[in-house]
Write a protein that holds these residues in place. Structure first.
Motif, PDB file in Angstrom:
ATOM      1  N   VAL A 210       0.796  -1.215   0.000  1.00  0.00           N
ATOM      2  CA  VAL A 210       0.000   0.000   0.000  1.00  0.00           C
ATOM      3  C   VAL A 210       0.834   1.273   0.000  1.00  0.00           C
ATOM      4  N   ALA A 211       2.110   1.170   0.392  1.00  0.00           N
ATOM      5  CA  ALA A 211       2.965   2.353   0.459  1.00  0.00           C
ATOM      6  C   ALA A 211       4.397   1.921   0.722  1.00  0.00           C
ATOM      7  N   SER A 212       5.304   2.866   0.585  1.00  0.00           N
ATOM      8  CA  SER A 212       6.667   2.622   1.059  1.00  0.00           C
ATOM      9  C   SER A 212       6.740   3.156   2.487  1.00  0.00           C
ATOM     10  N   VAL A 213       7.741   2.748   3.221  1.00  0.00           N
ATOM     11  CA  VAL A 213       7.847   3.163   4.624  1.00  0.00           C
ATOM     12  C   VAL A 213       7.997   4.679   4.763  1.00  0.00           C
ATOM     13  N   ASP A 214       8.459   5.348   3.726  1.00  0.00           N
ATOM     14  CA  ASP A 214       8.618   6.805   3.773  1.00  0.00           C
ATOM     15  C   ASP A 214       7.328   7.557   3.454  1.00  0.00           C
ATOM     16  N   ASP A 215       6.294   6.843   3.010  1.00  0.00           N
ATOM     17  CA  ASP A 215       5.052   7.499   2.583  1.00  0.00           C
ATOM     18  C   ASP A 215       4.120   7.885   3.727  1.00  0.00           C
ATOM     19  N   ILE A 216       4.204   7.183   4.860  1.00  0.00           N
ATOM     20  CA  ILE A 216       3.323   7.484   5.988  1.00  0.00           C
ATOM     21  C   ILE A 216       4.185   8.011   7.132  1.00  0.00           C
ATOM     22  N   GLU A 217       4.081   9.281   7.404  1.00  0.00           N
ATOM     23  CA  GLU A 217       4.892   9.895   8.455  1.00  0.00           C
ATOM     24  C   GLU A 217       4.417   9.454   9.828  1.00  0.00           C
ATOM     25  N   GLU A 218       5.294   9.538  10.788  1.00  0.00           N
ATOM     26  CA  GLU A 218       4.963   9.234  12.184  1.00  0.00           C
ATOM     27  C   GLU A 218       3.749  10.057  12.605  1.00  0.00           C
ATOM     28  N   GLY A 219       2.757   9.401  13.209  1.00  0.00           N
ATOM     29  CA  GLY A 219       1.554  10.094  13.661  1.00  0.00           C
ATOM     30  C   GLY A 219       0.533  10.347  12.561  1.00  0.00           C
ATOM     31  N   GLU A 220       0.727   9.722  11.409  1.00  0.00           N
ATOM     32  CA  GLU A 220      -0.183   9.899  10.280  1.00  0.00           C
ATOM     33  C   GLU A 220      -0.798   8.556   9.887  1.00  0.00           C
ATOM     34  N   ALA A 221      -1.756   8.607   8.974  1.00  0.00           N
ATOM     35  CA  ALA A 221      -2.423   7.396   8.500  1.00  0.00           C
ATOM     36  C   ALA A 221      -2.674   7.488   7.002  1.00  0.00           C
ATOM     37  N   LEU A 222      -2.863   6.340   6.399  1.00  0.00           N
ATOM     38  CA  LEU A 222      -3.189   6.215   4.987  1.00  0.00           C
ATOM     39  C   LEU A 222      -4.497   5.448   4.880  1.00  0.00           C
ATOM     40  N   LYS A 223      -5.439   5.987   4.122  1.00  0.00           N
ATOM     41  CA  LYS A 223      -6.715   5.316   3.900  1.00  0.00           C
ATOM     42  C   LYS A 223      -6.619   4.521   2.601  1.00  0.00           C
ATOM     43  N   VAL A 224      -6.836   3.199   2.711  1.00  0.00           N
ATOM     44  CA  VAL A 224      -6.787   2.316   1.548  1.00  0.00           C
ATOM     45  C   VAL A 224      -8.231   1.972   1.186  1.00  0.00           C
ATOM     46  N   PRO A 225      -8.687   2.351  -0.014  1.00  0.00           N
ATOM     47  CA  PRO A 225     -10.088   2.144  -0.390  1.00  0.00           C
ATOM     48  C   PRO A 225     -10.497   0.672  -0.401  1.00  0.00           C
ATOM     49  N   ALA A 226     -11.761   0.426  -0.116  1.00  0.00           N
ATOM     50  CA  ALA A 226     -12.312  -0.934  -0.122  1.00  0.00           C
ATOM     51  C   ALA A 226     -12.131  -1.591  -1.489  1.00  0.00           C
ATOM     52  N   GLU A 227     -12.194  -0.809  -2.554  1.00  0.00           N
ATOM     53  CA  GLU A 227     -12.028  -1.351  -3.904  1.00  0.00           C
ATOM     54  C   GLU A 227     -10.628  -1.938  -4.083  1.00  0.00           C
TER      55      GLU A 227
ATOM     56  N   ASP B 225     -14.939  -2.522   3.949  1.00  0.00           N
ATOM     57  CA  ASP B 225     -14.729  -1.128   4.365  1.00  0.00           C
ATOM     58  C   ASP B 225     -13.332  -0.720   3.919  1.00  0.00           C
ATOM     59  N   ALA B 226     -13.120   0.572   3.786  1.00  0.00           N
ATOM     60  CA  ALA B 226     -11.759   1.052   3.595  1.00  0.00           C
ATOM     61  C   ALA B 226     -10.966   0.653   4.840  1.00  0.00           C
ATOM     62  N   ILE B 227      -9.659   0.545   4.710  1.00  0.00           N
ATOM     63  CA  ILE B 227      -8.797   0.193   5.834  1.00  0.00           C
ATOM     64  C   ILE B 227      -7.811   1.332   6.046  1.00  0.00           C
ATOM     65  N   ALA B 228      -7.679   1.763   7.295  1.00  0.00           N
ATOM     66  CA  ALA B 228      -6.719   2.806   7.646  1.00  0.00           C
ATOM     67  C   ALA B 228      -5.439   2.148   8.153  1.00  0.00           C
ATOM     68  N   VAL B 229      -4.306   2.560   7.593  1.00  0.00           N
ATOM     69  CA  VAL B 229      -2.999   2.079   8.031  1.00  0.00           C
ATOM     70  C   VAL B 229      -2.342   3.227   8.792  1.00  0.00           C
ATOM     71  N   PHE B 230      -2.006   2.975  10.050  1.00  0.00           N
ATOM     72  CA  PHE B 230      -1.476   3.996  10.956  1.00  0.00           C
ATOM     73  C   PHE B 230      -0.001   3.782  11.223  1.00  0.00           C
ATOM     74  N   HIS B 231       0.743   4.885  11.419  1.00  0.00           N
ATOM     75  CA  HIS B 231       2.153   4.829  11.796  1.00  0.00           C
ATOM     76  C   HIS B 231       2.273   5.500  13.164  1.00  0.00           C
ATOM     77  N   ASP B 232       2.609   4.698  14.173  1.00  0.00           N
ATOM     78  CA  ASP B 232       2.726   5.218  15.537  1.00  0.00           C
ATOM     79  C   ASP B 232       3.910   4.562  16.230  1.00  0.00           C
ATOM     80  N   ALA B 233       4.782   5.375  16.788  1.00  0.00           N
ATOM     81  CA  ALA B 233       5.947   4.902  17.551  1.00  0.00           C
ATOM     82  C   ALA B 233       6.786   3.901  16.753  1.00  0.00           C
ATOM     83  N   GLY B 234       6.955   4.183  15.461  1.00  0.00           N
ATOM     84  CA  GLY B 234       7.788   3.346  14.624  1.00  0.00           C
ATOM     85  C   GLY B 234       7.142   2.058  14.147  1.00  0.00           C
TER      86      GLY B 234
END
Length: 115
Positions: A10-27, A33-42
């Motif tokens: 869904v992304a490279s490790v540099d695409d989602i900054e610490e404390g951010e999320a990426l929404k991946v569409p259900a399609e 449902d869409a799935i949220a991928v979160f980056h927290d504490a590494g």
């Protein structure tokens, strides 16, 4: 985003900054449902994106200390288990396995994590 037999990149490790999320569409995920991928504490975590309390995107929420706070009614969910941490939410969010591989973030929709 690319799909293989071992998940969806869904992304490279540099695409989602610490404390951010990426929404991946259900399609893309083939999930209900869409799935949220979160980056927290590494670490990276994934939950169903639509809050179990109200129709809000958790990817738009605030991420801190292993939790995401819904932007609509301030319900908080544990990123590891999906369990609600406070009212008004009472129903857990479904988790999905995430792995970091070859510099990418791979999502495994429907494969729950064990907290």
């Amino acid at each position: 985003m690319s799909t293989t037999g071992t998940g969806i990149r869904v992304a490279s490790v540099d695409d989602i900054e610490e404390g951010e999320a990426l929404k991946v569409p259900a399609e893309t995920t083939g999930h209900g449902d869409a799935i949220a991928v979160f980056h927290d504490a590494g670490e990276y975590f994934a939950l169903d994106d639509t809050c179990s309390h109200g129709q809000a995107s958790l990817a738009d929420g605030w991420i801190e200390d292993g939790e995401v706070e819904c932007p609509l009614h301030s319900a908080r969910f544990c990123l590891k288990s999906g369990q609600p941490q406070c009212m008004p939410a009472t129903v857990a969010q479904r988790t999905h396995r995430v792995e970091v591989r070859d510099g990418g973030i791979w999502l495994h929709p429907g494969e729950e994590t064990t907290a």
